[in-house]
Design a protein around this motif. Structure first.
Motif, PDB file in Angstrom:
ATOM      1  N   MET A   1      46.776  62.915 -30.199  1.00  9.10           N
ATOM      2  CA  MET A   1      48.204  63.865 -29.976  1.00  9.10           C
ATOM      3  C   MET A   1      49.892  63.660 -30.275  1.00  9.10           C
ATOM      4  O   MET A   1      49.675  62.012 -30.357  1.00  9.10           O
ATOM      5  N   SER A   2      50.326  64.108 -30.887  1.00  7.45           N
ATOM      6  CA  SER A   2      51.474  63.966 -31.328  1.00  7.45           C
ATOM      7  C   SER A   2      52.173  63.525 -30.116  1.00  7.45           C
ATOM      8  O   SER A   2      52.329  64.363 -28.797  1.00  7.45           O
ATOM      9  N   LYS A   3      53.862  62.391 -30.245  1.00  9.34           N
ATOM     10  CA  LYS A   3      54.631  62.498 -29.172  1.00  9.34           C
ATOM     11  C   LYS A   3      55.151  63.372 -28.967  1.00  9.34           C
ATOM     12  O   LYS A   3      55.637  63.525 -27.405  1.00  9.34           O
ATOM     13  N   ASP A   4      55.441  64.487 -29.614  1.00 11.32           N
ATOM     14  CA  ASP A   4      56.816  65.566 -29.584  1.00 11.32           C
ATOM     15  C   ASP A   4      56.034  66.428 -28.884  1.00 11.32           C
ATOM     16  O   ASP A   4      57.208  68.185 -28.777  1.00 11.32           O
ATOM     17  N   ARG A   5      54.769  66.888 -28.141  1.00 14.74           N
ATOM     18  CA  ARG A   5      54.406  68.196 -27.442  1.00 14.74           C
ATOM     19  C   ARG A   5      53.921  67.407 -26.571  1.00 14.74           C
ATOM     20  O   ARG A   5      53.434  66.711 -26.096  1.00 14.74           O
ATOM     21  N   LYS A   6      54.578  68.738 -25.741  1.00  8.34           N
ATOM     22  CA  LYS A   6      53.865  68.361 -23.673  1.00  8.34           C
ATOM     23  C   LYS A   6      52.611  68.644 -23.694  1.00  8.34           C
ATOM     24  O   LYS A   6      52.112  68.995 -23.912  1.00  8.34           O
ATOM     25  N   PRO A   7      51.691  67.349 -23.461  1.00  8.40           N
ATOM     26  CA  PRO A   7      50.285  67.065 -23.042  1.00  8.40           C
ATOM     27  C   PRO A   7      49.917  68.296 -22.099  1.00  8.40           C
ATOM     28  O   PRO A   7      50.856  68.247 -20.990  1.00  8.40           O
ATOM     29  N   ALA A   8      49.228  68.695 -21.823  1.00  9.59           N
ATOM     30  CA  ALA A   8      48.403  69.742 -21.278  1.00  9.59           C
ATOM     31  C   ALA A   8      48.278  69.342 -19.689  1.00  9.59           C
ATOM     32  O   ALA A   8      47.677  68.240 -19.680  1.00  9.59           O
ATOM     33  N   GLY A   9      48.187  70.252 -18.538  1.00  8.69           N
ATOM     34  CA  GLY A   9      48.826  69.115 -17.524  1.00  8.69           C
ATOM     35  C   GLY A   9      49.469  68.473 -17.178  1.00  8.69           C
ATOM     36  O   GLY A   9      50.423  68.253 -15.990  1.00  8.69           O
ATOM     37  N   GLU A  10      50.460  68.034 -18.451  1.00 13.00           N
ATOM     38  CA  GLU A  10      51.320  67.470 -17.517  1.00 13.00           C
ATOM     39  C   GLU A  10      52.613  68.630 -17.297  1.00 13.00           C
ATOM     40  O   GLU A  10      52.925  69.213 -18.039  1.00 13.00           O
ATOM     41  N   SER A  11      53.539  68.411 -15.867  1.00 14.11           N
ATOM     42  CA  SER A  11      54.905  69.090 -16.078  1.00 14.11           C
ATOM     43  C   SER A  11      55.649  68.875 -17.072  1.00 14.11           C
ATOM     44  O   SER A  11      55.821  68.633 -17.819  1.00 14.11           O
ATOM     45  N   TRP A  12      56.570  70.408 -17.502  1.00 10.53           N
ATOM     46  CA  TRP A  12      58.280  70.269 -18.684  1.00 10.53           C
ATOM     47  C   TRP A  12      58.761  69.156 -17.588  1.00 10.53           C
ATOM     48  O   TRP A  12      59.664  68.287 -18.598  1.00 10.53           O
ATOM     49  N   GLU A  13      58.791  68.798 -16.694  1.00 13.17           N
ATOM     50  CA  GLU A  13      59.803  68.225 -16.166  1.00 13.17           C
ATOM     51  C   GLU A  13      60.053  66.931 -16.316  1.00 13.17           C
ATOM     52  O   GLU A  13      60.446  65.415 -16.858  1.00 13.17           O
ATOM     53  N   SER A  14      58.553  66.273 -16.057  1.00 18.52           N
ATOM     54  CA  SER A  14      58.308  64.746 -16.571  1.00 18.52           C
ATOM     55  C   SER A  14      58.155  64.347 -17.364  1.00 18.52           C
ATOM     56  O   SER A  14      57.999  63.339 -17.872  1.00 18.52           O
ATOM     57  N   PHE A  15      57.289  65.658 -18.767  1.00 19.43           N
ATOM     58  CA  PHE A  15      57.618  64.904 -19.908  1.00 19.43           C
ATOM     59  C   PHE A  15      58.998  65.072 -20.502  1.00 19.43           C
ATOM     60  O   PHE A  15      59.093  63.753 -21.028  1.00 19.43           O
ATOM     61  N   ALA A  16      59.775  65.736 -19.676  1.00 18.04           N
ATOM     62  CA  ALA A  16      61.854  65.476 -20.611  1.00 18.04           C
ATOM     63  C   ALA A  16      61.792  64.237 -19.823  1.00 18.04           C
ATOM     64  O   ALA A  16      62.176  63.642 -20.707  1.00 18.04           O
ATOM     65  N   ASP A  17      61.842  64.381 -18.534  1.00 20.57           N
ATOM     66  CA  ASP A  17      61.713  62.754 -17.753  1.00 20.57           C
ATOM     67  C   ASP A  17      61.580  61.526 -18.407  1.00 20.57           C
ATOM     68  O   ASP A  17      62.476  60.633 -18.965  1.00 20.57           O
ATOM     69  N   ARG A  18      60.530  62.066 -19.230  1.00 19.21           N
ATOM     70  CA  ARG A  18      59.519  60.671 -19.780  1.00 19.21           C
ATOM     71  C   ARG A  18      60.005  60.515 -21.200  1.00 19.21           C
ATOM     72  O   ARG A  18      60.662  59.031 -21.249  1.00 19.21           O
ATOM     73  N   ARG A  19      60.161  61.284 -22.052  1.00 15.20           N
ATOM     74  CA  ARG A  19      60.839  61.123 -23.190  1.00 15.20           C
ATOM     75  C   ARG A  19      62.193  60.424 -22.945  1.00 15.20           C
ATOM     76  O   ARG A  19      62.377  60.238 -24.355  1.00 15.20           O
ATOM     77  N   ILE A  20      63.382  61.048 -22.143  1.00 10.53           N
ATOM     78  CA  ILE A  20      64.855  60.570 -21.675  1.00 10.53           C
ATOM     79  C   ILE A  20      64.024  59.717 -22.109  1.00 10.53           C
ATOM     80  O   ILE A  20      65.179  57.828 -22.392  1.00 10.53           O
TER      81      ILE A  20
END
Length: 138
Positions: A1-20
């Protein structure tokens, strides 16, 4: 799965926090412009159009009506004339200013009812010659 896309089931907040966090760990924030400097304009009063003004300034754009801009360029050119070293340079400068004035006169943009008149090149050149002929006083 692409690193730039939010995985299904993961919240937007945790996705953004992880990327930062990952970017920070890789040092991508270490050499940003302005690092360690105060934020420009932070103490100025709140202006809801600050970003528009900043964009115009950064792009070198102006929202001044063309006739006012032409008037400003005319005044600047006339101030510069005495410092020019040749009649050809004077004529080139004034022809360029007159072209700007003509464009402003035929512009569809709104502006002051009282326009700006082209420079009388022959008159200014004659004045320039006379100033050159006068003996310079110490």
């Amino acid at each position: 799965m692409s690193k730039d896309r939010k995985p299904a089931g993961e919240s937007w907040e945790s996705f953004a926090d992880r990327r930062i966090r990952e970017a920070s760990e890789q040092g991508e924030f270490d050499k940003l412009p302005g690092l360690g400097q105060p934020i420009p304009g932070i103490d100025e009063p709140l202006d809801e159009n600050w970003w528009v003004r900043q964009k115009l300034r950064n792009e070198g754009l102006s929202v001044v009506p063309p006739t006012i801009e032409a008037r400003r360029k005319r005044e600047q050119a006339l101030e510069k004339v005495p410092s020019l070293g040749s009649e050809q340079a004077v004529r080139r400068l004034l022809e360029k200013v007159n072209e700007t004035i003509r464009e402003a006169q035929f512009s569809a943009a709104a502006g002051p009812a009282k326009g700006v008149h082209p420079v009388d090149i022959e008159q200014v050149v004659q004045q320039w010659r006379e100033q050159r002929a006068e003996p310079q006083q110490p």
